[in-house]
Design a protein around this motif. Structure first.
Motif, mmCIF file in Angstrom:
data_model
loop_
_atom_site.group_PDB
_atom_site.id
_atom_site.type_symbol
_atom_site.label_atom_id
_atom_site.label_comp_id
_atom_site.label_asym_id
_atom_site.label_seq_id
_atom_site.Cartn_x
_atom_site.Cartn_y
_atom_site.Cartn_z
ATOM 1 N N SER A 48 12.751 7.769 13.170
ATOM 2 C CA SER A 48 14.022 8.361 13.329
ATOM 3 C C SER A 48 14.840 8.495 11.800
ATOM 4 O O SER A 48 15.590 9.874 12.409
ATOM 5 C CB SER A 48 14.961 7.585 14.811
ATOM 6 O OG SER A 48 14.038 7.955 15.601
ATOM 7 N N TYR A 52 15.747 12.326 10.502
ATOM 8 C CA TYR A 52 17.104 12.432 10.150
ATOM 9 C C TYR A 52 17.572 12.491 8.725
ATOM 10 O O TYR A 52 18.538 13.874 8.767
ATOM 11 C CB TYR A 52 18.237 11.375 11.298
ATOM 12 C CG TYR A 52 17.882 10.935 12.547
ATOM 13 C CD1 TYR A 52 16.854 11.940 13.827
ATOM 14 C CD2 TYR A 52 18.402 9.786 12.714
ATOM 15 C CE1 TYR A 52 16.463 11.317 14.141
ATOM 16 C CE2 TYR A 52 18.643 9.227 13.919
ATOM 17 C CZ TYR A 52 17.975 9.912 15.223
ATOM 18 O OH TYR A 52 18.071 9.620 16.100
ATOM 19 N N ASP A 132 14.630 10.133 20.855
ATOM 20 C CA ASP A 132 15.553 10.684 19.304
ATOM 21 C C ASP A 132 15.370 11.543 18.869
ATOM 22 O O ASP A 132 16.312 12.290 18.648
ATOM 23 C CB ASP A 132 15.919 9.270 18.180
ATOM 24 C CG ASP A 132 16.196 8.117 18.839
ATOM 25 O OD1 ASP A 132 17.180 8.267 20.683
ATOM 26 O OD2 ASP A 132 16.352 6.795 18.670
ATOM 27 N N LYS A 136 17.793 14.872 18.754
ATOM 28 C CA LYS A 136 18.804 15.929 16.977
ATOM 29 C C LYS A 136 17.818 17.031 16.490
ATOM 30 O O LYS A 136 19.092 17.496 16.707
ATOM 31 C CB LYS A 136 18.054 14.509 16.354
ATOM 32 C CG LYS A 136 18.399 14.874 14.759
ATOM 33 C CD LYS A 136 19.586 14.887 14.686
ATOM 34 C CE LYS A 136 19.822 14.979 12.883
ATOM 35 N NZ LYS A 136 21.341 14.683 12.812
ATOM 36 N N THR A 140 21.115 20.263 16.539
ATOM 37 C CA THR A 140 20.932 20.680 15.223
ATOM 38 C C THR A 140 20.684 21.940 15.428
ATOM 39 O O THR A 140 21.460 22.966 14.958
ATOM 40 C CB THR A 140 19.425 20.143 14.740
ATOM 41 O OG1 THR A 140 19.335 18.895 14.377
ATOM 42 C CG2 THR A 140 19.710 21.149 12.770
ATOM 43 N N ASN A 203 26.998 19.077 17.540
ATOM 44 C CA ASN A 203 25.991 18.299 16.839
ATOM 45 C C ASN A 203 26.207 16.947 16.825
ATOM 46 O O ASN A 203 25.188 15.726 18.046
ATOM 47 C CB ASN A 203 25.996 18.319 15.159
ATOM 48 C CG ASN A 203 24.567 17.851 14.553
ATOM 49 O OD1 ASN A 203 23.926 17.350 15.140
ATOM 50 N ND2 ASN A 203 24.946 17.551 13.175
ATOM 51 N N MET A 207 24.099 14.587 19.504
ATOM 52 C CA MET A 207 23.457 12.547 19.763
ATOM 53 C C MET A 207 23.565 11.882 19.847
ATOM 54 O O MET A 207 23.048 10.795 20.804
ATOM 55 C CB MET A 207 23.811 13.104 17.878
ATOM 56 C CG MET A 207 22.196 13.830 17.090
ATOM 57 S SD MET A 207 21.052 13.171 17.928
ATOM 58 C CE MET A 207 20.888 11.880 17.015
#
Length: 248
Positions: A48, A52, A132, A136, A140, A203, A207
């Protein structure tokens, strides 16, 4: 419309943007994989983290891409060719928005592939935490929809992609700091929480959860997601008005 979309994609294929940024994302994910095998990740899924980092680079790429997609036609005088063929400015703008979306999907796929390459090489093919990862991507997507609509408007008003790039990148790194300051005034003026900069926190709130970031944004998760979409649409409509009135 399909002709315009094909033309835009053709320009991107020959512009080598997709190759250059694909290589950059590969380099970032490989470096991340190499680094995380050497340090304690504190129980955080290494795959992850690699993803990221690649995603962060993809965000920068999208800011640069979106900031120039409108101005390049005017700087290279190709916009005269488009208008000569009697394409409406609305259709031209929509074709560019579709191209931006296609490029975002492409960079996301590249990030998946390069993350897995880094994972196999450095992380002994560790398990993905897809919850996860997809969270994300969701975060995003909301964030970029708002931010890129702002970038498009700025580049169109100032007729400069450099200004739009600078402002867009500044927003990426300091928007949370700006909104931490703004949040100090929301106690006495609750309407301030509806300013577009506050919605750039979408964002982080998607998250890390509403419970952690609601104290900063003073907005629920649903409110900040819907608000990001509404403000994004507003900025796109203003962009269309400005673009429709620009002189060739």
């Amino acid at each position: 419309m399909l002709t315009l979309i094909r033309q835009e994609l053709y320009k991107q294929l020959h512009g080598k943007f997709y190759i250059g940024w694909g290589i950059v994302i590969l380099a970032i994910t490989l470096f991340s994989g190499y680094s995380y095998q050497r340090i304690n990740t504190d129980g955080v899924n290494s795959v992850s983290r690699i993803f990221y980092n690649g995603n962060s680079m993809a965000m920068i790429a999208m800011i640069i891409f979106a900031s120039s997609i409108l101005t390049v036609d005017f700087s290279q005088n190709t916009v005269k060719y488009l208008f000569a063929r009697q394409f409406s400015r609305g259709k031209i703008l929509i074709s560019k928005l579709i191209t931006i979306a296609v490029m975002y999907v492409y960079l996301t796929i590249v990030n998946f592939v390069t993350t897995e390459i880094s994972n196999v090489i450095f992380n002994k093919n560790g398990a993905w935490n897809f919850t996860d990862v997809f969270t994300k991507i969701e975060a995003t997507s909301f964030y970029l929809f708002l931010l890129l609509s702002m970038v498009l408007l700025i580049s169109n008003i100032f007729k400069s992609n450099a200004v739009a790039i600078a402002i867009g990148i500044v927003f990426v790194y300091v928007s949370q700091t700006i909104n931490s300051i703004i949040s100090l005034f929301t106690e006495n003026h609750s309407w301030i929480k509806f300013n577009p900069l506050n919605f750039l926190n979408v964002n982080s709130e998607v998250m890390y959860g509403e419970s952690m970031f609601k104290q900063v944004t003073n907005l629920s998760l649903i409110q900040i997601e819907v608000g990001a979409i509404i403000w994004g649409i507003i900025f796109l409509l203003i962009t269309y008005v400005v673009y429709n009135r620009r002189n060739v």
